[in-house]
Design a protein around this motif. Structure first.
Motif, PDB file in Angstrom:
ATOM      1  N   SER A 147      16.656  -5.081 -14.876  1.00 56.51           N
ATOM      2  CA  SER A 147      15.565  -4.815 -13.938  1.00 56.51           C
ATOM      3  C   SER A 147      14.240  -4.949 -14.660  1.00 56.51           C
ATOM      4  N   ASN A 148      13.162  -4.922 -13.883  1.00 60.17           N
ATOM      5  CA  ASN A 148      11.817  -4.892 -14.449  1.00 60.17           C
ATOM      6  C   ASN A 148      11.196  -3.543 -14.159  1.00 60.17           C
ATOM      7  N   ALA A 149      10.109  -3.267 -14.861  1.00 55.38           N
ATOM      8  CA  ALA A 149       9.380  -2.011 -14.626  1.00 55.38           C
ATOM      9  C   ALA A 149       7.895  -2.326 -14.499  1.00 55.38           C
ATOM     10  N   ILE A 207       6.481  -8.059 -22.487  1.00 50.51           N
ATOM     11  CA  ILE A 207       5.331  -7.508 -21.774  1.00 50.51           C
ATOM     12  C   ILE A 207       4.697  -8.669 -21.026  1.00 50.51           C
ATOM     13  N   LYS A 208       4.606  -8.456 -19.709  1.00 48.59           N
ATOM     14  CA  LYS A 208       4.193  -9.560 -18.840  1.00 48.59           C
ATOM     15  C   LYS A 208       2.770  -9.331 -18.326  1.00 48.59           C
ATOM     16  N   ALA A 209       1.937 -10.359 -18.462  1.00 47.61           N
ATOM     17  CA  ALA A 209       0.609 -10.320 -17.830  1.00 47.61           C
ATOM     18  C   ALA A 209       0.757 -10.984 -16.471  1.00 47.61           C
ATOM     19  N   ILE A 239      17.845 -14.610  -8.660  1.00 47.37           N
ATOM     20  CA  ILE A 239      17.314 -13.854  -7.515  1.00 47.37           C
ATOM     21  C   ILE A 239      16.949 -12.456  -7.999  1.00 47.37           C
ATOM     22  N   LYS A 240      15.635 -12.207  -8.043  1.00 45.82           N
ATOM     23  CA  LYS A 240      15.104 -10.874  -8.396  1.00 45.82           C
ATOM     24  C   LYS A 240      14.615 -10.282  -7.088  1.00 45.82           C
ATOM     25  N   ALA A 241      15.300  -9.267  -6.619  1.00 39.46           N
ATOM     26  CA  ALA A 241      14.953  -8.781  -5.287  1.00 39.46           C
ATOM     27  C   ALA A 241      14.992  -7.271  -5.196  1.00 39.46           C
ATOM     28  N   THR A 280      -1.726   4.739  -0.021  1.00 33.96           N
ATOM     29  CA  THR A 280      -3.190   4.594   0.096  1.00 33.96           C
ATOM     30  C   THR A 280      -3.724   3.405  -0.702  1.00 33.96           C
ATOM     31  N   PHE A 281      -2.938   2.899  -1.657  1.00 30.81           N
ATOM     32  CA  PHE A 281      -3.419   1.791  -2.489  1.00 30.81           C
ATOM     33  C   PHE A 281      -3.051   0.427  -1.910  1.00 30.81           C
ATOM     34  N   CYS A 282      -2.351   0.407  -0.779  1.00 33.85           N
ATOM     35  CA  CYS A 282      -1.743  -0.842  -0.306  1.00 33.85           C
ATOM     36  C   CYS A 282      -2.536  -1.438   0.851  1.00 33.85           C
ATOM     37  N   LEU A 293       0.336  -3.302 -13.401  1.00 38.26           N
ATOM     38  CA  LEU A 293      -0.257  -3.901 -12.199  1.00 38.26           C
ATOM     39  C   LEU A 293      -1.659  -3.340 -11.995  1.00 38.26           C
ATOM     40  N   LYS A 294      -2.627  -4.229 -11.992  1.00 36.24           N
ATOM     41  CA  LYS A 294      -4.042  -3.846 -11.890  1.00 36.24           C
ATOM     42  C   LYS A 294      -4.381  -3.499 -10.442  1.00 36.24           C
ATOM     43  N   PHE A 295      -4.848  -2.299 -10.225  1.00 30.64           N
ATOM     44  CA  PHE A 295      -5.174  -1.882  -8.858  1.00 30.64           C
ATOM     45  C   PHE A 295      -6.323  -2.720  -8.280  1.00 30.64           C
ATOM     46  N   HIS A 296      -6.095  -3.237  -7.078  1.00 31.77           N
ATOM     47  CA  HIS A 296      -7.132  -3.968  -6.328  1.00 31.77           C
ATOM     48  C   HIS A 296      -7.528  -3.114  -5.124  1.00 31.77           C
ATOM     49  N   PRO A 297      -8.753  -2.638  -5.090  1.00 32.41           N
ATOM     50  CA  PRO A 297      -9.128  -1.655  -4.053  1.00 32.41           C
ATOM     51  C   PRO A 297      -9.443  -2.222  -2.669  1.00 32.41           C
ATOM     52  N   MET A 335       3.730  -0.497 -13.605  1.00 32.11           N
ATOM     53  CA  MET A 335       2.886   0.711 -13.494  1.00 32.11           C
ATOM     54  C   MET A 335       1.585   0.263 -12.841  1.00 32.11           C
ATOM     55  N   LEU A 336       1.244   0.919 -11.759  1.00 29.88           N
ATOM     56  CA  LEU A 336      -0.020   0.605 -11.078  1.00 29.88           C
ATOM     57  C   LEU A 336      -1.125   1.438 -11.729  1.00 29.88           C
ATOM     58  N   TYR A 337      -2.112   0.766 -12.335  1.00 26.54           N
ATOM     59  CA  TYR A 337      -3.136   1.511 -13.089  1.00 26.54           C
ATOM     60  C   TYR A 337      -4.535   1.226 -12.527  1.00 26.54           C
ATOM     61  N   ALA A 373      13.757  -5.876  -8.902  1.00 28.09           N
ATOM     62  CA  ALA A 373      12.315  -6.020  -9.132  1.00 28.09           C
ATOM     63  C   ALA A 373      11.725  -4.695  -9.597  1.00 28.09           C
ATOM     64  N   GLY A 374      10.542  -4.774 -10.199  1.00 27.67           N
ATOM     65  CA  GLY A 374       9.980  -3.597 -10.881  1.00 27.67           C
ATOM     66  C   GLY A 374       8.975  -2.799 -10.066  1.00 27.67           C
ATOM     67  N   GLY A 375       8.715  -3.224  -8.836  1.00 30.17           N
ATOM     68  CA  GLY A 375       7.660  -2.568  -8.047  1.00 30.17           C
ATOM     69  C   GLY A 375       8.036  -1.168  -7.588  1.00 30.17           C
ATOM     70  N   GLY A 376       7.068  -0.520  -6.959  1.00 32.20           N
ATOM     71  CA  GLY A 376       7.314   0.807  -6.391  1.00 32.20           C
ATOM     72  C   GLY A 376       7.178   1.930  -7.399  1.00 32.20           C
ATOM     73  N   ALA A 377       6.953   1.600  -8.666  1.00 36.01           N
ATOM     74  CA  ALA A 377       6.894   2.647  -9.691  1.00 36.01           C
ATOM     75  C   ALA A 377       5.556   3.377  -9.637  1.00 36.01           C
ATOM     76  N   GLU A 378       4.499   2.630  -9.376  1.00 37.42           N
ATOM     77  CA  GLU A 378       3.129   3.172  -9.298  1.00 37.42           C
ATOM     78  C   GLU A 378       2.864   4.043 -10.523  1.00 37.42           C
ATOM     79  N   ILE A 379       2.673   5.359 -10.321  1.00 40.76           N
ATOM     80  CA  ILE A 379       2.573   6.324 -11.435  1.00 40.76           C
ATOM     81  C   ILE A 379       3.584   7.412 -11.081  1.00 40.76           C
TER      82      ILE A 379
HETATM   83  O1  V47 Z   1       4.890  -1.785  -5.861  1.00 42.70           O
HETATM   84  C1  V47 Z   1       0.435  -2.784  -3.938  1.00 42.70           C
HETATM   85  C2  V47 Z   1       1.603  -3.060  -6.172  1.00 42.70           C
HETATM   86  C3  V47 Z   1       3.706  -3.858  -6.217  1.00 42.70           C
HETATM   87  C4  V47 Z   1      -1.600  -3.079  -4.559  1.00 42.70           C
HETATM   88  O2  V47 Z   1       9.279  -7.170 -10.976  1.00 42.70           O
HETATM   89  C5  V47 Z   1      -0.784  -3.275  -5.658  1.00 42.70           C
HETATM   90  O3  V47 Z   1       8.646  -8.955 -12.016  1.00 42.70           O
HETATM   91  C6  V47 Z   1      -2.586  -3.721  -6.969  1.00 42.70           C
HETATM   92  O4  V47 Z   1       6.078  -4.978  -7.963  1.00 42.70           O
HETATM   93  N1  V47 Z   1      -3.452  -3.514  -5.954  1.00 42.70           N
HETATM   94  C7  V47 Z   1       4.532  -5.032  -5.763  1.00 42.70           C
HETATM   95  N2  V47 Z   1      -1.253  -3.595  -6.849  1.00 42.70           N
HETATM   96  C8  V47 Z   1       4.440  -6.167  -6.794  1.00 42.70           C
HETATM   97  C9  V47 Z   1       5.426  -5.974  -7.901  1.00 42.70           C
HETATM   98  C10 V47 Z   1       5.646  -7.007  -8.919  1.00 42.70           C
HETATM   99  C11 V47 Z   1       4.709  -7.965  -9.185  1.00 42.70           C
HETATM  100  C12 V47 Z   1       4.991  -8.935 -10.121  1.00 42.70           C
HETATM  101  C13 V47 Z   1       6.177  -8.968 -10.791  1.00 42.70           C
HETATM  102  C14 V47 Z   1       7.111  -7.982 -10.524  1.00 42.70           C
HETATM  103  C15 V47 Z   1       8.430  -8.027 -11.212  1.00 42.70           C
HETATM  104  C16 V47 Z   1       6.858  -6.998  -9.591  1.00 42.70           C
HETATM  105  O5  V47 Z   1       2.360  -4.208  -6.055  1.00 42.70           O
HETATM  106  C17 V47 Z   1       3.803  -2.550  -5.499  1.00 42.70           C
HETATM  107  C18 V47 Z   1       2.522  -1.884  -5.935  1.00 42.70           C
HETATM  108  O6  V47 Z   1       2.721  -1.245  -7.175  1.00 42.70           O
HETATM  109  N3  V47 Z   1       0.462  -3.064  -5.250  1.00 42.70           N
HETATM  110  N4  V47 Z   1      -0.847  -2.789  -3.499  1.00 42.70           N
HETATM  111  C19 V47 Z   1      -3.001  -3.194  -4.744  1.00 42.70           C
HETATM  112  N5  V47 Z   1      -3.866  -2.954  -3.757  1.00 42.70           N
END
Ligand code: V47
Length: 395
Positions: A230-232, A318-320, A156-158, A87-89, A281-285, A234-236, A191-197
């Protein structure tokens, strides 16, 4: 002898903090001791942003001094077709959507050749979980990239844990085998994505169909055991509560403890195991099914980064992610525990689909200027945080 860090301590501020709501964590934080869940709740509860910044910055300077990392990198999102409907994507599309796209391997190779010519040091590859892709596609994408991006020169970070979980389900292979196949094809970093909460009650409402929190952690634990860093993330700033964020961070810290297996963190060494960085990761609505939510404020962004620095005492960086919080906030965050500004990023789609108005890329000169202006010392790094070029101040 007075150390640089002692010289930067602000005893008047510390006295003021001792009288405020950060008092219960103050001595532990100043001593660099591990903070527990109760301490973390106090960090989440306080509105004292200056106090949080102070404590997170002390931790940051103990680890890294003024050193601030960046990398010349590029993002590649090979497809936006996804079998999940989080729902956040705002990025994912169904197969038949007019703006659905999927690159073939020749296009992936073209991109890789272009990146090699531009001198990138790291490539970040994530996309949708395409319902028609077979197991081999994921491995072949890495192999195609590696053909143009020499090992040791370009990291290659994939793929995220969600994609790795899907590969295991598709192939019926154990996670160890999947990850080994990817490494043999050329993967350096997960890569660190997909963790969300991680909390199941949140996941059920924002990303019910994909790998759950326990599985995400299992994928990373398995990667670490194989020597794959790996990276980690958190979608907040969506529907989660402070307790969910804290439990998310503590779960990551526990997995990192396992990876380090008692070894002390060496922040100066290139990262060879475990999580190398944490990225809130800052949620963008915009354009999502949660578009009625306001999204996080700058205050939230800085708090998330500072609390992460304080709780994740065993994660080196800690990455911004300036793509999500903007370059100005990212610059400011260098006083809130952040030591890594991510990279130049030549093209980004996921956050821009959800309404991000930030540039799609920053020049190396602009990143270096942001770092210097904040009084920090730029270090250009490669994918494993080995220095590529070090400013005089950082040396
Ligand atoms: O898993 C999706 C997030 C992630 C939205 O590993 C959203 O170095 C905000 O994982 N608003 C993909 N966030 C991006 C990601 C990432 C980014 C930068 C560096 C690394 C790394 C990883 O983006 C998704 C999800 O958590 N995402 N939609 C949104 N609307």
């Amino acid at each position: 002898m007075t150390t640089l860090l002692d010289a930067r301590r602000d005893l008047a501020l510390e006295a003021r903090l001792r009288a405020g709501d950060l008092a219960p964590v103050l001595d532990k934080a100043l001593a660099g001791e591990r903070l527990d869940r109760r301490d973390a709740l106090a960090l989440e509860a306080t509105r004292d942003l200056r106090g949080l910044a102070y404590l997170a910055n002390l931790r940051r300077e103990r680890l890294h001094g003024d050193r601030t990392y960046y990398v010349r990198d590029h993002h590649l999102n090979p497809t936006n077709v996804c079998r999940h409907a989080c729902t956040f994507c705002a990025f994912a599309r169904t197969r038949r959507a007019a703006d659905a796209y999927t690159m073939d391997l020749a296009q992936v190779e073209d991109e890789a050749a272009r990146m090699a010519a531009l001198g990138v040091r790291e490539i970040h590859v994530v996309g949708g979980v395409h319902p028609d892709w077979g197991y081999d596609v994921y491995v072949d994408v890495v192999r195609a990239l590696r053909r143009h991006l020499p090992r040791g020169e370009v990291g290659i970070k994939a793929w995220t844990a969600v994609e790795v979980d899907h590969m295991a389900a598709l192939s019926g292979l154990p996670l160890e085998r999947v990850l080994t196949d990817l490494v043999e094809a050329g993967l350096d970093h997960l890569a660190g994505g997909g963790a969300e909460i991680f909390a199941p009650e949140v996941r059920r409402r924002i990303c019910a169909s994909k790998a759950d929190g326990a599985r995400w952690l299992e994928v990373h634990r398995t990667a670490h055991a194989l020597g794959l860093p790996s990276n980690a993330t958190m979608l907040y700033g969506h529907i989660e509560a402070p307790e969910h964020r804290i439990d998310h961070l503590l779960a990551l810290r526990a997995v990192q403890d396992e990876a380090l297996a008692g070894d002390a963190l060496d922040p100066l060494a290139p990262v060879e195991k475990g999580f190398s960085s944490f990225i809130p990761l800052k949620f963008h609505p915009a354009n999502t099914r949660l578009s009625h939510l306001p999204g996080p404020s700058l205050h939230d962004d800085l708090r998330a980064l500072a609390i992460a620095r304080l709780l994740l005492d065993n994660v080196p960086h800690i990455k911004a992610y300036w793509i999500m919080i903007g370059p100005d906030a990212a610059q400011l965050s260098l006083s809130f525990g952040v030591d890594d500004l991510n990279g130049t990023v030549l093209r980004e789609r996921i956050t821009h689909a959800a309404g991000a108005t930030t540039d799609e890329g920053l020049s190396k000169e602009r990143i270096v200027r942001l770092i210097r202006e904040a009084g920090r010392a730029p270090v250009e790094r490669d994918g494993r945080y080995a220095p590529v070029s070090v400013s005089e101040a950082a040396a």
